[in-house]
Design a protein around this motif. Structure first.
Motif, PDB file in Angstrom:
ATOM      1  N   ALA A 165      65.293  79.279  55.768  1.00  0.00           N
ATOM      2  CA  ALA A 165      66.102  80.537  55.691  1.00  0.00           C
ATOM      3  C   ALA A 165      65.547  81.488  56.611  1.00  0.00           C
ATOM      4  CB  ALA A 165      66.184  81.000  54.152  1.00  0.00           C
ATOM      5  N   LEU A 223      70.386  83.809  58.640  1.00  0.00           N
ATOM      6  CA  LEU A 223      69.862  84.285  57.434  1.00  0.00           C
ATOM      7  C   LEU A 223      68.556  84.978  57.742  1.00  0.00           C
ATOM      8  CD1 LEU A 223      70.340  81.421  54.911  1.00  0.00           C
ATOM      9  CD2 LEU A 223      71.850  83.706  55.023  1.00  0.00           C
ATOM     10  N   ARG A 239      77.304  84.446  54.914  1.00  0.00           N
ATOM     11  CA  ARG A 239      75.581  84.545  54.640  1.00  0.00           C
ATOM     12  C   ARG A 239      75.398  83.968  53.162  1.00  0.00           C
ATOM     13  NH1 ARG A 239      73.538  90.061  57.254  1.00  0.00           N
ATOM     14  NH2 ARG A 239      72.972  89.005  59.491  1.00  0.00           N
ATOM     15  N   TRP A 262      73.659  80.392  52.776  1.00  0.00           N
ATOM     16  CA  TRP A 262      72.415  80.445  51.841  1.00  0.00           C
ATOM     17  C   TRP A 262      72.813  79.184  50.876  1.00  0.00           C
ATOM     18  CZ3 TRP A 262      72.386  80.457  46.599  1.00  0.00           C
ATOM     19  CH2 TRP A 262      71.071  80.298  45.948  1.00  0.00           C
ATOM     20  N   TRP A 297      70.226  75.792  50.541  1.00  0.00           N
ATOM     21  CA  TRP A 297      69.665  75.554  49.313  1.00  0.00           C
ATOM     22  C   TRP A 297      69.871  74.365  48.794  1.00  0.00           C
ATOM     23  CZ3 TRP A 297      65.860  77.224  46.142  1.00  0.00           C
ATOM     24  CH2 TRP A 297      66.156  76.862  44.787  1.00  0.00           C
TER      25      TRP A 297
END
Length: 134
Positions: free
Chosen positions: A28, A34, A88, A92, A96
């Protein structure tokens, strides 16, 4: 084409969570979309933050009670300064999920991904909703 061997272990405890969280944050912090949101960690301290995030995920996945934070309040503040857009949140979740898939496989890994998806959707709604007063 590079073929990666699928991991053969599931998330099984705090050490695994710490490894996952660190892997995700490394990605990230290097991600063009990010990184601006995560730059505040240079001020508050990445290592300290990773402990709190680990506590959060340990509670989510293994029902511990170590996390004692204000999850929504923190993300509302980030939204006010950086604009946590749909894009965003999607990025994310993508990072992940990739981190989970690169490191783990199994029931807990699947739960880490599904809970992250639910969390992203809930947070996206929550950061835009005004705080209740009274």
């Amino acid at each position: 084409m590079i073929h990666r061997r699928a991991p053969s272990v599931d998330l099984s405890g705090r050490a695994d969570i710490d490894r996952l969280v660190r892997t995700f944050y490394e990605r990230a912090l290097a991600d063009p979309e990010l990184a601006p949101v995560f730059e505040v960690l240079a001020i508050v301290g990445l290592d300290e933050h990773l402990i709190v995030v680990g506590d959060f995920w340990e509670q989510i996945l293994f029902r511990t009670t170590r996390y004692d934070g204000s999850f929504l309040r923190v993300h509302r503040a980030l939204h006010a300064h950086h604009g946590l857009t749909t894009s965003r949140f999607a990025r994310w979740l993508e990072l992940w999920t990739e981190a989970v898939d690169d490191l783990f496989t199994g029931v807990n890994a699947d739960r880490a991904k599904s809970r992250a998806g639910a969390m992203a959707r809930s947070l996206e709604r929550g950061v835009r909703r005004p705080f209740a007063t009274g």
